[in-house]
Design a protein around this motif. Structure first.
Motif, PDB file in Angstrom:
ATOM      1  N   VAL A 244       0.846  -1.198   0.000  1.00 11.77           N
ATOM      2  CA  VAL A 244       0.000   0.000   0.000  1.00 11.77           C
ATOM      3  C   VAL A 244       0.876   1.241   0.000  1.00 11.77           C
ATOM      4  CG1 VAL A 244      -1.993  -1.024   1.076  1.00 11.77           C
ATOM      5  CG2 VAL A 244      -0.146  -0.122   2.502  1.00 11.77           C
ATOM      6  N   ASP A 245       0.299   2.351  -0.462  1.00  9.96           N
ATOM      7  CA  ASP A 245       1.032   3.616  -0.483  1.00  9.96           C
ATOM      8  C   ASP A 245       1.381   4.036   0.933  1.00  9.96           C
ATOM      9  OD1 ASP A 245       0.992   3.744  -3.142  1.00  9.96           O
ATOM     10  OD2 ASP A 245      -0.772   5.065  -3.278  1.00  9.96           O
ATOM     11  N   GLY A 246       2.553   4.568   1.069  1.00 15.73           N
ATOM     12  CA  GLY A 246       2.955   5.107   2.357  1.00 15.73           C
ATOM     13  C   GLY A 246       3.335   4.029   3.352  1.00 15.73           C
ATOM     14  N   PHE A 247       3.459   2.793   2.900  1.00 14.25           N
ATOM     15  CA  PHE A 247       3.835   1.727   3.831  1.00 14.25           C
ATOM     16  C   PHE A 247       5.285   1.889   4.288  1.00 14.25           C
ATOM     17  CE2 PHE A 247       6.159  -2.216   4.322  1.00 14.25           C
ATOM     18  CZ  PHE A 247       5.508  -2.739   5.417  1.00 14.25           C
ATOM     19  N   SER A 248       5.522   1.751   5.573  1.00 17.15           N
ATOM     20  CA  SER A 248       6.910   1.842   6.042  1.00 17.15           C
ATOM     21  C   SER A 248       7.338   0.600   6.817  1.00 17.15           C
ATOM     22  CB  SER A 248       7.085   3.063   6.941  1.00 17.15           C
ATOM     23  OG  SER A 248       6.510   2.787   8.211  1.00 17.15           O
ATOM     24  N   GLY A 249       6.396  -0.078   7.422  1.00 20.81           N
ATOM     25  CA  GLY A 249       6.761  -1.244   8.229  1.00 20.81           C
ATOM     26  C   GLY A 249       7.264  -0.897   9.612  1.00 20.81           C
ATOM     27  N   ALA A 250       7.296   0.394   9.919  1.00 18.27           N
ATOM     28  CA  ALA A 250       7.850   0.803  11.214  1.00 18.27           C
ATOM     29  C   ALA A 250       6.924   0.395  12.345  1.00 18.27           C
ATOM     30  CB  ALA A 250       8.054   2.308  11.234  1.00 18.27           C
ATOM     31  N   THR A 251       7.526   0.000  13.460  1.00 19.57           N
ATOM     32  CA  THR A 251       6.749  -0.319  14.641  1.00 19.57           C
ATOM     33  C   THR A 251       6.357   0.970  15.345  1.00 19.57           C
ATOM     34  OG1 THR A 251       8.714  -0.430  15.994  1.00 19.57           O
ATOM     35  CG2 THR A 251       8.018  -2.467  14.948  1.00 19.57           C
ATOM     36  N   PRO A 252       5.338   0.914  16.210  1.00 22.31           N
ATOM     37  CA  PRO A 252       4.953   2.112  16.957  1.00 22.31           C
ATOM     38  C   PRO A 252       6.131   2.734  17.696  1.00 22.31           C
ATOM     39  CG  PRO A 252       3.361   0.369  17.317  1.00 22.31           C
ATOM     40  CD  PRO A 252       4.457  -0.217  16.495  1.00 22.31           C
ATOM     41  N   LEU A 253       7.025   1.891  18.225  1.00 21.64           N
ATOM     42  CA  LEU A 253       8.163   2.428  18.970  1.00 21.64           C
ATOM     43  C   LEU A 253       9.065   3.243  18.078  1.00 21.64           C
ATOM     44  CD1 LEU A 253       9.361  -0.398  21.358  1.00 21.64           C
ATOM     45  CD2 LEU A 253       8.498   1.859  21.954  1.00 21.64           C
ATOM     46  N   ALA A 254       9.313   2.728  16.847  1.00 19.70           N
ATOM     47  CA  ALA A 254      10.187   3.451  15.933  1.00 19.70           C
ATOM     48  C   ALA A 254       9.561   4.792  15.576  1.00 19.70           C
ATOM     49  CB  ALA A 254      10.430   2.614  14.678  1.00 19.70           C
ATOM     50  N   LEU A 255       8.252   4.797  15.392  1.00 23.17           N
ATOM     51  CA  LEU A 255       7.569   6.051  15.060  1.00 23.17           C
ATOM     52  C   LEU A 255       7.604   7.004  16.236  1.00 23.17           C
ATOM     53  CD1 LEU A 255       4.504   4.535  13.192  1.00 23.17           C
ATOM     54  CD2 LEU A 255       6.476   5.691  12.181  1.00 23.17           C
ATOM     55  N   ALA A 256       7.377   6.456  17.427  1.00 22.12           N
ATOM     56  CA  ALA A 256       7.372   7.320  18.606  1.00 22.12           C
ATOM     57  C   ALA A 256       8.748   7.942  18.818  1.00 22.12           C
ATOM     58  CB  ALA A 256       6.958   6.518  19.841  1.00 22.12           C
TER      59      ALA A 256
END
Lengths: 424, 453
Positions: A244-256
């Motif tokens: 999907v568009d904008g997919f990164s696979g990052a976990t919530p922790l990585a985003l936080a």
């Protein structure tokens, strides 16, 4: 002996002198099937509690089963989520579970074949029965691995953890470091390129020219397809779908880490994090499954509630402290949301409570758990190299635990010495 | 009883077993042979000096043997009759001196001893010569009391919380005067106090609650609250410089009888207990009674284990053997030499356990029929905090056991090995998930410490 089954098993018992290895293995399985006919020696107690190590260990494995069930599903769910298919959790459940099983089963089998093989060998070498410690270790290792872990890396990690971490110290009950975590830490430090970052938490994606696409499905998927087709359900198909568009696979922790709670909650809702519909290690994501397991262990009196409670206190304390400091967006994540992300609860329920590597005195357990909670959060929030802290915090405190016990015991010894002096 | 004065012990566990003795004491005529067993006395040399021969007629209170290292301590006959055998064990060690008892016990008359006006030295000499001394045990180590030391205190527990243990009210019933005399005599032997431990959860006999010249201490709690070692720990803990003496209630009665009745009366009320008895009850007999004769036809089934004492710290015996010197209970249990399919996972038979993985908590008050199966194999120490939960003492048992296995003397002493004897850690051994022989380990440690000192 009346039971014909026992007579049969006794007949096929390998000779202890001629084939000691086979005998060790035989005995391991025989005592699994039948509690031995041993009686108390006549010196010491004449009756024994019904509880033994086998039962203790199996109860922990039972407490882990919800994590297994949810983990299996979530591997598939995350896979399809990335591909933009079956977005809602109830859609395509059969595909998600089949996909998860295809991923998880080989990991489980390799973990047990390799680990138990080593365990059997060392039991035979030492000439005593097979000990049950690996039952739990073997159940834990698949749950703390990323779903796409290459099996050869897993094998190396288990060999390292079991031989260096446990057998070198004398086997079950003698190890200093948590064996399952040692396997995880081996994977992390020995193969950082292939097994960390954002790409590893979602299974079945290939990277082509810097873009993700779905991997081709294998024979196992086709086997399931043939069944699903027969009953008229959706099938896997050929694979190679675009993500999907904008997919990164990052976990919530990585985003936080990048943008605090706003960024993490923009990608995943708090409720997704709570129920576990997020990328992560196989068994760590579902908070209710873990909490039920933890309550089972506390209820049965197998795991120490002291360690669990003090770990929650330790993390809450450190979370509040970091909130107050608030220098980075990650520090500003409200302390209670730290329970939603990452593997805190799993580490608390199943890792820190390992009785062999934790502090052994009741007072020591309070200190041990509190420090894991506090140190783990420091590593999670303040260390940019690694977004999760519990593995390192627990291993560190495993090493410190004997020192904590030493201090507690010294207190007891001093108290006694002082009393003797007053009396004398 | 003053509610503020009760020492409440939160830790511990009561193992409820089937086969409690019915609260009536019967006289028994069945028992014909009695024995004094030198191995009953810790530290006794294997071959003591015998003073009687086979065929010799003795009266109750006549010396049977003494140990060469302590020639002044006489061990006397519990009953009158004919010495019919001196049995020997391995390396010619004397294990039993058997007496065929008279129908009517003849007592050797003792001199009238006025303990109030004579010196402590004379009193000690009187007890030594007439068989009273072996009834006194000394801690640390639970050994024969040394004759040249004055104990800091003397402790007596008037209740026993071990599984199926006898109610000592029955023992003192009718012997109140001898018991009080015994306490008075003990008061002359110590520079400190004589402490009586009472059960705040029960209804102790007036002989206990109204005892004079002693300090009463009330305890409330589960087993091992009735162990004298636990009581000592909560009153005035032992240290190597601070030796104390302990006695059983029936030993005090025998001691008192030497003064009030002027004879060595080793009458014992013994509880016959266990799920494998048709009629569990109390019987009135004498010290060292033959087990098979005591049990008579009372047992049911085969493949049984006869235990002198309770199931936690008693000794496995052949029915042809005899009740141990300090025991007032016999337990008969089923041997557990059977295989059980998936017994560790899905046991078909109910079994006592402290673990909440069994549905036992649904059956409060249920009395189990326990057998001697180990329910698992011996393993390394894995679980922690288990022993602490059942030992109401300020001691870290698991670390103490590890110190013993490592022969770390300083740690053993520091962690309180002097405060323990086998019976105190018996419950720890019962609950041990790893099936470790904790009482044996503790004895090993105590022997090591004793050699050192």
């Amino acid at each position: 002996m009346k039971n014909p089954l026992i007579n049969f098993f006794k007949r096929i018992e390998p000779d202890k002198k001629n084939s000691p290895f086979l005998h060790t293995v035989y005995e391991g399985f025989f005592t699994l099937a039948f509690t031995p006919d041993h009686v108390t020696s006549g010196k010491g107690v004449h009756i024994r509690d019904g509880m033994d190590l086998k039962r203790t260990m199996v109860m922990v494995v039972i407490a882990l089963q919800l994590c297994y069930i949810f983990g299996t599903y979530n591997i598939g769910h995350q896979h399809f989520l990335a591909l933009g298919e079956y977005q809602n959790w109830w859609q395509g459940i059969h595909l998600k579970i089949a996909y998860g099983l295809i991923q998880l089963l080989p990991i489980w089998v390799v973990t047990h074949v390799v680990g138990l093989g080593i365990e059997f060998y060392y039991s035979y070498k030492r000439g005593h029965g097979i000990e049950e410690g690996y039952l739990v270790t073997g159940a834990l290792i698949p749950l703390i691995m990323p779903p796409d872990i290459p099996l050869w890396i897993l094998t190396l990690a288990i060999v390292f953890a079991v031989i260096i971490g446990k057998e070198a110290f004398g086997g079950t009950g003698m190890n200093i470091l948590n064996v399952a975590l040692l396997a995880r830490v081996f994977v992390f430090f020995a193969y950082p390129a292939s097994i960390s970052g954002d790409e590893v938490w979602i299974s079945g994606l290939d990277k082509v020219d810097g873009r993700f696409i779905g991997a081709e499905y294998g024979w196992a998927h086709q086997f399931f397809d043939s069944i699903f087709k027969g009953v008229g359900w959706d099938t896997f198909g050929a694979g190679k779908q675009a993500v999907v568009d904008g997919f990164s696979g990052a976990t919530p922790l990585a985003l936080a880490y990048q943008g605090g709670w706003e960024k993490a909650s923009a990608a995943y809702t708090a409720s997704d994090m709570w129920w576990g519909l997020i990328p992560g290690s196989i068994g760590e994501t579902s908070k209710p499954a873990i909490i039920i397991g933890a309550l089972m262990l506390i209820g049965m009196g197998i795991a120490s509630w002291r360690i669990m409670v003090s770990m929650v206190l330790g993390m809450s304390f450190m979370g509040l402290l970091l909130n107050w400091w608030g220098a980075t967006p990650f520090m500003e994540v409200p302390w209670y949301y730290h329970f939603y992300m990452g593997s805190f609860l799993f580490a608390m329920a199943f890792m820190a409570t390992d009785p062999v590597t934790a502090a052994g005195t009741q007072r020591g357990k309070w200190i041990y758990g509190f420090l894991i909670g506090a140190i783990g959060l420091i590593i999670r929030v303040l260390n940019p190299a690694y977004p999760e802290g519990w593995m390192l915090a627990i291993l560190f405190m495993n090493v410190i635990a004997p020192l904590i016990d030493y201090i507690v015991l010294q207190g007891n010894m001093r108290r006694r010495a002082r009393r003797a002096k007053v009396q004398a | 009883m003053d509610a503020d004065n009760i020492i409440r012990l939160r830790k511990g566990y009561n193992i409820l077993l089937d086969g409690e003795a019915a609260p009536k004491v019967e006289a028994t005529k069945e028992v014909k042979t009695y024995a004094l067993q030198p191995p009953n006395f810790p530290g006794m040399s294997p071959i003591p000096k015998l003073l009687v021969e086979e065929g010799q007629i003795v009266k109750a209170g006549d010396p049977l043997f003494f140990e060469k290292l302590h020639p002044d301590v006489q061990y006397v006959a519990p009953v009158s009759g004919e010495v019919i055998a001196t049995r020997r064990g391995p390396k010619r060690a004397i294990t039993e001196i058997v007496i065929l008892a008279d129908k009517q016990i003849q007592y050797r008359e003792l001199e009238a001893f006025d303990y109030n006006n004579r010196s402590r030295e004379d009193l000690v000499r009187f007890l030594l010569a007439n068989g009273g001394w072996p009834h006194i045990r000394q801690r640390p180590f639970n050994v024969l009391a040394s004759t040249d030391e004055v104990p800091a205190n003397i402790f007596i527990s008037t209740f026993d919380t071990a599984p199926l243990a006898p109610d000592l009210n029955h023992a003192v019933n009718g012997r109140e005067k001898a018991f009080q005399t015994g306490l008075d005599v003990l008061g002359k032997l110590t520079s400190g106090k004589v402490y009586l431990g009472l059960n705040a959860a029960g209804a102790p006999s007036k002989a206990f609650t109204e005892a004079k010249n002693v300090e009463l201490r009330w305890f409330k709690g589960k087993h091992p609250a009735g162990n004298v070692g636990v009581q000592i720990h909560h009153v005035e803990p032992i240290s190597p410089q601070r030796r104390v003496w302990t006695l059983g209630v029936q030993d005090v009665i025998t001691l008192g009888g030497m003064f009030s009745e002027r004879r060595y009366n080793a009458e014992r009320v013994v509880a016959l207990t266990g799920s494998e008895l048709n009629d569990p009850k109390y019987v009135r007999t004498y010290l060292g009674a033959n087990l098979g004769e005591l049990l008579g036809g009372n047992t049911k089934g085969e493949n049984l284990r006869v235990i002198s004492g309770d199931v936690l710290s008693g000794e496995k015996k052949d029915p042809a053997q005899f009740l141990n010197f300090y025991d007032d209970q016999i337990t008969v249990a089923q041997e557990g030499n059977y295989y059980e399919m998936f017994g560790w996972l899905l046991p078909l038979k109910l079994r006592p356990s402290v673990s909440r993985t069994f549905p036992n908590f649904l059956l409060p008050g249920f009395r189990f029929r326990a057998d001697t199966n180990t329910h698992g194999e011996k393993r390394a120490f894995v679980m922690t905090g288990q022993y602490e939960e059942v030992l109401p003492m300020d001691i870290f048992p698991q670390y103490l056991f590890k110190a013993i296995l490592a022969s770390d003397f300083e740690k053993m002493e520091g962690l309180g090995i002097y405060e323990l004897v086998e019976e105190d850690v018996a419950l720890c051994e019962f609950v041990c998930t790893s099936k470790q022989p904790l009482q044996e380990i503790l004895r090993q440690g105590l022997d090591m410490m004793q050699e050192q000192s």
